[in-house]
Motif scaffolding. Structure first.
Motif, PDB file in Angstrom:
ATOM      1  N   VAL A  50       0.854  -1.191   0.000  1.00 58.52           N
ATOM      2  CA  VAL A  50       0.000   0.000   0.000  1.00 58.52           C
ATOM      3  C   VAL A  50       0.889   1.240   0.000  1.00 58.52           C
ATOM      4  N   THR A  51       0.694   2.088  -0.988  1.00 56.83           N
ATOM      5  CA  THR A  51       1.465   3.333  -1.089  1.00 56.83           C
ATOM      6  C   THR A  51       0.500   4.511  -1.037  1.00 56.83           C
ATOM      7  N   ARG A  52       0.709   5.366  -0.036  1.00 58.01           N
ATOM      8  CA  ARG A  52      -0.148   6.553   0.091  1.00 58.01           C
ATOM      9  C   ARG A  52       0.554   7.765  -0.520  1.00 58.01           C
ATOM     10  N   VAL A  53      -0.207   8.550  -1.266  1.00 59.01           N
ATOM     11  CA  VAL A  53       0.328   9.738  -1.935  1.00 59.01           C
ATOM     12  C   VAL A  53      -0.567  10.926  -1.591  1.00 59.01           C
ATOM     13  N   LYS A  54      -0.021  12.128  -1.780  1.00 59.14           N
ATOM     14  CA  LYS A  54      -0.801  13.322  -1.469  1.00 59.14           C
ATOM     15  C   LYS A  54      -2.059  13.373  -2.315  1.00 59.14           C
ATOM     16  N   GLU A  55      -1.908  13.095  -3.615  1.00 64.10           N
ATOM     17  CA  GLU A  55      -3.055  12.968  -4.502  1.00 64.10           C
ATOM     18  C   GLU A  55      -2.651  12.112  -5.690  1.00 64.10           C
ATOM     19  N   LEU A  56      -3.640  11.552  -6.362  1.00 68.78           N
ATOM     20  CA  LEU A  56      -3.362  10.718  -7.518  1.00 68.78           C
ATOM     21  C   LEU A  56      -3.070  11.595  -8.731  1.00 68.78           C
ATOM     22  N   THR A  57      -1.823  11.610  -9.147  1.00 69.75           N
ATOM     23  CA  THR A  57      -1.399  12.374 -10.322  1.00 69.75           C
ATOM     24  C   THR A  57      -0.533  11.475 -11.194  1.00 69.75           C
ATOM     25  N   THR A  58      -0.180  11.966 -12.353  1.00 70.35           N
ATOM     26  CA  THR A  58       0.696  11.193 -13.240  1.00 70.35           C
ATOM     27  C   THR A  58       2.036  10.909 -12.560  1.00 70.35           C
ATOM     28  N   ASP A  59       2.528  11.857 -11.762  1.00 71.12           N
ATOM     29  CA  ASP A  59       3.820  11.670 -11.093  1.00 71.12           C
ATOM     30  C   ASP A  59       3.754  10.646  -9.967  1.00 71.12           C
ATOM     31  N   SER A  60       2.584  10.509  -9.342  1.00 71.03           N
ATOM     32  CA  SER A  60       2.486   9.608  -8.185  1.00 71.03           C
ATOM     33  C   SER A  60       2.172   8.167  -8.576  1.00 71.03           C
ATOM     34  N   ILE A  61       1.931   7.919  -9.854  1.00 72.88           N
ATOM     35  CA  ILE A  61       1.684   6.549 -10.312  1.00 72.88           C
ATOM     36  C   ILE A  61       3.024   5.849 -10.517  1.00 72.88           C
ATOM     37  N   PRO A  62       3.294   4.741  -9.818  1.00 74.29           N
ATOM     38  CA  PRO A  62       4.570   4.034  -9.998  1.00 74.29           C
ATOM     39  C   PRO A  62       4.597   3.267 -11.327  1.00 74.29           C
ATOM     40  N   PRO A  63       5.783   2.943 -11.826  1.00 77.07           N
ATOM     41  CA  PRO A  63       5.879   2.127 -13.040  1.00 77.07           C
ATOM     42  C   PRO A  63       5.433   0.688 -12.777  1.00 77.07           C
ATOM     43  N   ALA A  64       4.883   0.046 -13.796  1.00 71.99           N
ATOM     44  CA  ALA A  64       4.386  -1.322 -13.649  1.00 71.99           C
ATOM     45  C   ALA A  64       4.253  -1.960 -15.017  1.00 71.99           C
ATOM     46  N   ASP A  65       4.089  -3.272 -15.036  1.00 70.32           N
ATOM     47  CA  ASP A  65       3.748  -3.943 -16.287  1.00 70.32           C
ATOM     48  C   ASP A  65       2.327  -3.570 -16.708  1.00 70.32           C
ATOM     49  N   PHE A  66       1.425  -3.560 -15.712  1.00 74.40           N
ATOM     50  CA  PHE A  66       0.035  -3.191 -15.972  1.00 74.40           C
ATOM     51  C   PHE A  66      -0.454  -2.250 -14.878  1.00 74.40           C
ATOM     52  N   ILE A  67      -1.224  -1.235 -15.283  1.00 75.75           N
ATOM     53  CA  ILE A  67      -1.883  -0.330 -14.344  1.00 75.75           C
ATOM     54  C   ILE A  67      -3.382  -0.544 -14.508  1.00 75.75           C
ATOM     55  N   LEU A  68      -4.074  -0.818 -13.391  1.00 78.14           N
ATOM     56  CA  LEU A  68      -5.505  -1.134 -13.421  1.00 78.14           C
ATOM     57  C   LEU A  68      -6.313  -0.057 -12.697  1.00 78.14           C
ATOM     58  N   PRO A  69      -6.582   1.079 -13.360  1.00 75.73           N
ATOM     59  CA  PRO A  69      -7.466   2.069 -12.737  1.00 75.73           C
ATOM     60  C   PRO A  69      -8.897   1.554 -12.751  1.00 75.73           C
ATOM     61  N   ASN A  70      -9.699   2.019 -11.815  1.00 74.09           N
ATOM     62  CA  ASN A  70     -11.077   1.524 -11.739  1.00 74.09           C
ATOM     63  C   ASN A  70     -12.087   2.661 -11.789  1.00 74.09           C
ATOM     64  N   PHE A  71     -12.388   3.294 -10.670  1.00 68.34           N
ATOM     65  CA  PHE A  71     -13.338   4.409 -10.669  1.00 68.34           C
ATOM     66  C   PHE A  71     -12.810   5.508 -11.583  1.00 68.34           C
ATOM     67  N   TYR A  72     -13.699   6.145 -12.339  1.00 65.32           N
ATOM     68  CA  TYR A  72     -13.270   6.980 -13.462  1.00 65.32           C
ATOM     69  C   TYR A  72     -12.214   8.048 -13.134  1.00 65.32           C
ATOM     70  N   PRO A  73     -12.185   8.685 -11.938  1.00 63.72           N
ATOM     71  CA  PRO A  73     -11.128   9.686 -11.706  1.00 63.72           C
ATOM     72  C   PRO A  73      -9.720   9.097 -11.684  1.00 63.72           C
ATOM     73  N   THR A  74      -9.601   7.785 -11.472  1.00 64.55           N
ATOM     74  CA  THR A  74      -8.273   7.164 -11.442  1.00 64.55           C
ATOM     75  C   THR A  74      -7.760   6.838 -12.840  1.00 64.55           C
ATOM     76  N   VAL A  75      -8.642   6.854 -13.816  1.00 67.25           N
ATOM     77  CA  VAL A  75      -8.261   6.436 -15.167  1.00 67.25           C
ATOM     78  C   VAL A  75      -7.319   7.441 -15.827  1.00 67.25           C
ATOM     79  N   PHE A  76      -7.621   8.725 -15.686  1.00 68.61           N
ATOM     80  CA  PHE A  76      -6.876   9.746 -16.436  1.00 68.61           C
ATOM     81  C   PHE A  76      -5.421   9.892 -15.981  1.00 68.61           C
TER      82      PHE A  76
END
Length: 331
Positions: A50-76
């Motif tokens: 579990v990684t907590r960030v100030k807010e979900l932004t492009t910079d706070s998303i870690p690198p991965a093989d796959f990123i699985l956003p779910n609720f629509y604000p996490t997609v962008f």
């Protein structure tokens, strides 16, 4: 493989999909990291990082093989980060209920595969966007959600179990008013019965009948809530999957549920539950009256539901997710 799942929160309800799939993928040997805002709630026991960030932004998303956003604000932010292949996990078709309908709709039009959670949900996305999706169904942990003695054995009166998600908390499609109206009508048709209610948001609903609030903060407490009742009632107008009726079946409790779309993959009317049309208070009342007074049918539905639920496992769901991601990795 490395999976990153950005979430707004992990509270109760549909986020169980994320918690269960994340844990199962960890158990299968994958690296899973949940990224969420620093003040977001986490209601589930996670084995993933579990990684907590100030807010979900492009910079706070870690690198991965796959990123699985779910609720629509996490997609962008996930899509804009370009830090891994995005697979859009839909836990419900948001344009049906969120105020930002156009933004929610746009989250389905990024160039990414989509995961849905039932056939009805898949059809809904297809009709709304023209895009197909892969179904990863929900499941139930039968080691936790299992039978225990009914309260009616000691109380001498049957009980209905209901999960209260009220309009005051934004749950306009859950049909709470229908449930209370049906219960009020039931009092004129059957002997006295008890009403057991779990209110996840702490709602203190001004109901027309007395009811007992059950404090269920954990899966084991929810399992006892389901199992101790004689009938579990669900009144939603629509759901992408609808886990509570399946969990109640696994607990050996007869189920009465509306035909809300997302539960069609596992409900068989007259065999493992009784189905009624959404918002049909008269039919809901009559079906509940019938089941409260017909012990043989009630017990048979409970037994059939218990047996049926055993094959709906989270490991099966994780197997399907893993197979999809491996397939995408090869393309």
């Amino acid at each position: 493989m490395k999976l990153v799942i950005p979430v707004v929160s992990l509270e109760t309800g549909g986020t169980r999909f994320i918690y269960q799939l994340a844990n199962e993928m960890v158990d299968k040997g994958h690296s899973v990291e949940i990224v969420l805002p620093e003040k977001a709630s986490v209601a589930w026991p996670l084995r993933a990082q579990v990684t907590r960030v100030k807010e979900l932004t492009t910079d706070s998303i870690p690198p991965a093989d796959f990123i699985l956003p779910n609720f629509y604000p996490t997609v962008f932010p996930a899509w804009a980060s370009k830090k891994g292949r995005v697979v859009r996990l839909s836990l419900g078709y948001e344009p049906l209920w969120v105020p930002e309908r156009e933004k929610a709709l746009a989250s389905y039009h990024i160039d990414a595969p989509i995961i849905s959670i039932s056939e009805w949900h898949r059809q809904l996305i297809l009709q709304g966007t023209g895009k197909n999706s892969t179904i990863i169904p929900g499941g139930v942990d039968s080691s936790v959600f299992c039978p225990s003695p009914k309260k009616s054995l000691s109380r001498g009166r049957y009980s209905l179990a209901y999960i209260l998600r009220s309009k005051e908390h934004g749950y306009t499609w859950k049909g709470a008013e229908d449930f209370w109206e049906a219960c009020q009508r039931l009092t004129q048709l059957v002997p006295p019965f008890d009403i057991l209610v779990v209110a996840p948001e702490g709602a203190n609903y001004p109901a027309p009948l007395p009811y007992e609030i059950v404090n269920a903060q954990s899966d084991s407490e929810m399992a006892r809530f389901y199992a101790q009742a004689d009938i579990f009632v669900s009144t939603s107008y629509f759901e992408a999957f609808s886990m509570p009726p399946l969990e109640a079946m696994a607990c050996g409790t007869a189920v009465v549920t509306t035909d809300n779309g997302g539960n069609r993959d596992y409900t068989i009317n007259g065999q493992n539950c009784l189905l009624v049309p959404p918002s049909d208070i008269q039919q809901l009342t009559l079906v509940l009256a019938h089941l409260l007074t017909q012990g043989t049918l009630r017990n048979q539905l409970a037994l059939n539901g218990l047996h049926f639920a055993q094959s709906w496992t989270w490991r099966h769901a994780a197997d399907k997710l893993e197979a999809l991601l491996f397939q995408l990795a090869r393309t």
